[in-house]
Scaffold this motif. Structure first.
Motif, PDB file in Angstrom:
ATOM      1  N   GLY A  21       0.804  -1.215   0.000  1.00 43.41           N
ATOM      2  CA  GLY A  21       0.000   0.000   0.000  1.00 43.41           C
ATOM      3  C   GLY A  21       0.836   1.263   0.000  1.00 43.41           C
ATOM      4  O   GLY A  21       0.297   2.339   0.181  1.00 43.41           O
ATOM      5  N   TYR A  22       2.148   1.126  -0.182  1.00 40.81           N
ATOM      6  CA  TYR A  22       3.000   2.317  -0.196  1.00 40.81           C
ATOM      7  C   TYR A  22       2.751   3.131  -1.459  1.00 40.81           C
ATOM      8  O   TYR A  22       2.596   2.570  -2.537  1.00 40.81           O
ATOM      9  CB  TYR A  22       4.470   1.933  -0.106  1.00 40.81           C
ATOM     10  N   PRO A  23       2.751   4.440  -1.335  1.00 41.00           N
ATOM     11  CA  PRO A  23       2.566   5.294  -2.518  1.00 41.00           C
ATOM     12  C   PRO A  23       3.798   5.212  -3.424  1.00 41.00           C
ATOM     13  O   PRO A  23       4.845   4.718  -3.007  1.00 41.00           O
ATOM     14  CB  PRO A  23       2.407   6.693  -1.923  1.00 41.00           C
ATOM     15  N   PRO A  24       3.683   5.708  -4.651  1.00 37.34           N
ATOM     16  CA  PRO A  24       4.833   5.702  -5.565  1.00 37.34           C
ATOM     17  C   PRO A  24       6.023   6.429  -4.931  1.00 37.34           C
ATOM     18  O   PRO A  24       5.857   7.416  -4.214  1.00 37.34           O
ATOM     19  CB  PRO A  24       4.326   6.456  -6.795  1.00 37.34           C
ATOM     20  N   ILE A  25       7.198   5.939  -5.218  1.00 35.16           N
ATOM     21  CA  ILE A  25       8.433   6.498  -4.658  1.00 35.16           C
ATOM     22  C   ILE A  25       8.667   7.918  -5.174  1.00 35.16           C
ATOM     23  O   ILE A  25       8.417   8.210  -6.340  1.00 35.16           O
ATOM     24  CB  ILE A  25       9.622   5.570  -4.966  1.00 35.16           C
ATOM     25  N   GLN A  26       9.110   8.780  -4.292  1.00 30.94           N
ATOM     26  CA  GLN A  26       9.378  10.176  -4.613  1.00 30.94           C
ATOM     27  C   GLN A  26      10.877  10.383  -4.851  1.00 30.94           C
ATOM     28  O   GLN A  26      11.692   9.585  -4.409  1.00 30.94           O
ATOM     29  CB  GLN A  26       8.909  11.071  -3.467  1.00 30.94           C
ATOM     30  N   PRO A  27      11.256  11.470  -5.521  1.00 32.71           N
ATOM     31  CA  PRO A  27      12.687  11.764  -5.691  1.00 32.71           C
ATOM     32  C   PRO A  27      13.369  11.960  -4.330  1.00 32.71           C
ATOM     33  O   PRO A  27      12.772  12.491  -3.400  1.00 32.71           O
ATOM     34  CB  PRO A  27      12.698  13.064  -6.498  1.00 32.71           C
ATOM     35  N   CYS A  28      14.604  11.531  -4.252  1.00 35.93           N
ATOM     36  CA  CYS A  28      15.412  11.684  -3.051  1.00 35.93           C
ATOM     37  C   CYS A  28      16.098  13.049  -3.123  1.00 35.93           C
ATOM     38  O   CYS A  28      16.932  13.281  -4.010  1.00 35.93           O
ATOM     39  CB  CYS A  28      16.440  10.550  -2.987  1.00 35.93           C
ATOM     40  N   PRO A  29      15.750  13.997  -2.237  1.00 38.21           N
ATOM     41  CA  PRO A  29      16.291  15.357  -2.324  1.00 38.21           C
ATOM     42  C   PRO A  29      17.793  15.404  -2.039  1.00 38.21           C
ATOM     43  O   PRO A  29      18.213  15.197  -0.912  1.00 38.21           O
ATOM     44  CB  PRO A  29      15.498  16.123  -1.265  1.00 38.21           C
ATOM     45  N   GLY A  30      18.571  15.601  -3.066  1.00 38.95           N
ATOM     46  CA  GLY A  30      20.017  15.621  -2.950  1.00 38.95           C
ATOM     47  C   GLY A  30      20.676  14.560  -3.822  1.00 38.95           C
ATOM     48  O   GLY A  30      21.858  14.660  -4.137  1.00 38.95           O
ATOM     49  N   GLU A  31      19.919  13.530  -4.212  1.00 34.75           N
ATOM     50  CA  GLU A  31      20.461  12.478  -5.084  1.00 34.75           C
ATOM     51  C   GLU A  31      20.985  13.107  -6.362  1.00 34.75           C
ATOM     52  O   GLU A  31      20.378  14.025  -6.900  1.00 34.75           O
ATOM     53  CB  GLU A  31      19.376  11.440  -5.403  1.00 34.75           C
ATOM     54  N   GLY A  32      22.095  12.606  -6.841  1.00 30.40           N
ATOM     55  CA  GLY A  32      22.719  13.133  -8.048  1.00 30.40           C
ATOM     56  C   GLY A  32      22.027  12.683  -9.319  1.00 30.40           C
ATOM     57  O   GLY A  32      21.030  11.954  -9.287  1.00 30.40           O
ATOM     58  N   PRO A  33      22.557  13.080 -10.461  1.00 31.38           N
ATOM     59  CA  PRO A  33      21.924  12.807 -11.755  1.00 31.38           C
ATOM     60  C   PRO A  33      22.147  11.396 -12.296  1.00 31.38           C
ATOM     61  O   PRO A  33      21.733  11.102 -13.405  1.00 31.38           O
ATOM     62  CB  PRO A  33      22.572  13.849 -12.666  1.00 31.38           C
ATOM     63  N   ARG A  34      22.772  10.502 -11.532  1.00 32.64           N
ATOM     64  CA  ARG A  34      23.075   9.164 -12.053  1.00 32.64           C
ATOM     65  C   ARG A  34      21.840   8.410 -12.527  1.00 32.64           C
ATOM     66  O   ARG A  34      21.943   7.542 -13.382  1.00 32.64           O
ATOM     67  CB  ARG A  34      23.844   8.340 -11.019  1.00 32.64           C
ATOM     68  N   TYR A  35      20.664   8.697 -11.980  1.00 32.66           N
ATOM     69  CA  TYR A  35      19.445   7.999 -12.387  1.00 32.66           C
ATOM     70  C   TYR A  35      18.493   8.860 -13.199  1.00 32.66           C
ATOM     71  O   TYR A  35      17.465   8.382 -13.638  1.00 32.66           O
ATOM     72  CB  TYR A  35      18.712   7.454 -11.156  1.00 32.66           C
ATOM     73  N   GLY A  36      18.783  10.112 -13.377  1.00 32.96           N
ATOM     74  CA  GLY A  36      17.930  10.990 -14.177  1.00 32.96           C
ATOM     75  C   GLY A  36      16.729  11.532 -13.430  1.00 32.96           C
ATOM     76  O   GLY A  36      16.470  12.720 -13.471  1.00 32.96           O
ATOM     77  N   ASP A  37      15.991  10.664 -12.737  1.00 33.66           N
ATOM     78  CA  ASP A  37      14.792  11.129 -12.032  1.00 33.66           C
ATOM     79  C   ASP A  37      15.016  11.274 -10.525  1.00 33.66           C
ATOM     80  O   ASP A  37      14.089  11.557  -9.781  1.00 33.66           O
ATOM     81  CB  ASP A  37      13.608  10.201 -12.305  1.00 33.66           C
ATOM     82  N   PHE A  38      16.243  11.036 -10.056  1.00 32.43           N
ATOM     83  CA  PHE A  38      16.643  11.214  -8.658  1.00 32.43           C
ATOM     84  C   PHE A  38      15.929  10.258  -7.698  1.00 32.43           C
ATOM     85  O   PHE A  38      15.811  10.535  -6.516  1.00 32.43           O
ATOM     86  CB  PHE A  38      16.438  12.669  -8.202  1.00 32.43           C
ATOM     87  N   LYS A  39      15.482   9.117  -8.191  1.00 30.94           N
ATOM     88  CA  LYS A  39      14.763   8.151  -7.359  1.00 30.94           C
ATOM     89  C   LYS A  39      15.648   6.955  -7.002  1.00 30.94           C
ATOM     90  O   LYS A  39      16.519   6.563  -7.768  1.00 30.94           O
ATOM     91  CB  LYS A  39      13.497   7.669  -8.075  1.00 30.94           C
ATOM     92  N   CYS A  40      15.351   6.376  -5.843  1.00 20.58           N
ATOM     93  CA  CYS A  40      16.129   5.250  -5.314  1.00 20.58           C
ATOM     94  C   CYS A  40      15.490   3.917  -5.715  1.00 20.58           C
ATOM     95  O   CYS A  40      15.166   3.090  -4.852  1.00 20.58           O
ATOM     96  CB  CYS A  40      16.210   5.345  -3.797  1.00 20.58           C
ATOM     97  N   ASN A  41      15.287   3.719  -6.998  1.00 26.73           N
ATOM     98  CA  ASN A  41      14.655   2.461  -7.428  1.00 26.73           C
ATOM     99  C   ASN A  41      15.206   1.943  -8.755  1.00 26.73           C
ATOM    100  O   ASN A  41      14.482   1.327  -9.522  1.00 26.73           O
ATOM    101  CB  ASN A  41      13.136   2.629  -7.510  1.00 26.73           C
ATOM    102  N   HIS A  42      16.489   2.164  -9.010  1.00 24.93           N
ATOM    103  CA  HIS A  42      17.029   1.798 -10.313  1.00 24.93           C
ATOM    104  C   HIS A  42      18.013   0.643 -10.311  1.00 24.93           C
ATOM    105  O   HIS A  42      18.201   0.021 -11.348  1.00 24.93           O
ATOM    106  CB  HIS A  42      17.691   3.021 -10.965  1.00 24.93           C
TER     107      HIS A  42
END
Length: 180
Positions: A21-42
């Motif tokens: 029931g967790y909502p969609p993951i949000q961008p991690c504030p401070g994450e670098g551009p390695r994933y493009g969308d700044f999310k911790c799910n790649h």
């Protein structure tokens, strides 16, 4: 190379229901551009968004995680890869970073769950809860800590399987799906 899967539908509806029931993951504030969308799910390990610095008023100061005033990088033995300036600066300035699940386990083991700074909205909680180990670390303590710090939302809408049972789903025939 992408794998190809074939599905043969016989007038059946095919749906995807989230496993949690967790909502969609949000961008991690401070994450670098390695994933493009700044999310911790790649990738397979960088799934936890942890606050590593205090960036209020632009100070970009490493947080102390224990009584010895050690930073994340010191506690996890990653001081030579200290990337705090990347966290505090564009393109996604903030205070957090997508850290390895093994590093999360290491932190919890050394400083305790209550002292770990997790951004629940930007952490891939379902993935972590399904994971057993990472980098040779058993993730049992991490899973228990995440359940405590980031409980599953109680008020979530029930999935609707087929809102109009008299209409065809359009999923008959052979369909292909390519996955990475």
């Amino acid at each position: 190379m992408a794998g190809v899967y074939f599905f043969i539908g016989l007038g059946c509806a095919m749906i995807t229901i989230g496993i949690s029931g967790y909502p969609p993951i949000q961008p991690c504030p401070g994450e670098g551009p390695r994933y493009g969308d700044f999310k911790c799910n790649h990738d397979r390990t960088h799934r936890v968004c942890a606050q590593l610095v205090d960036n209020s008023e632009g100070q970009c100061k490493e947080l102390a995680w224990n009584d010895d005033q050690q930073s994340f990088w010191q506690i996890t033995g990653q001081q030579k890869w200290n990337w705090k300036t990347n966290i505090c600066n564009p393109p996604n300035p903030g205070d957090s970073w997508c850290i390895c699940m093994w590093a999360t386990e290491s932190l919890i083991a050394k400083v305790g769950c209550d002292n770990v700074h997790i951004n629940c909205e930007a952490t891939d909680i379902p993935y972590l809860l399904r994971s057993v180990s990472d980098g040779g670390w058993d993730l049992s303590t991490s899973r228990e800590c995440i359940k405590k710090k980031c409980p599953e939302p109680k008020n979530r809408p029930e999935p609707q399987l087929n809102p109009n049972p008299n209409k065809s789903s359009g999923l008959s025939g052979i369909h292909t799906h390519e996955s990475l």
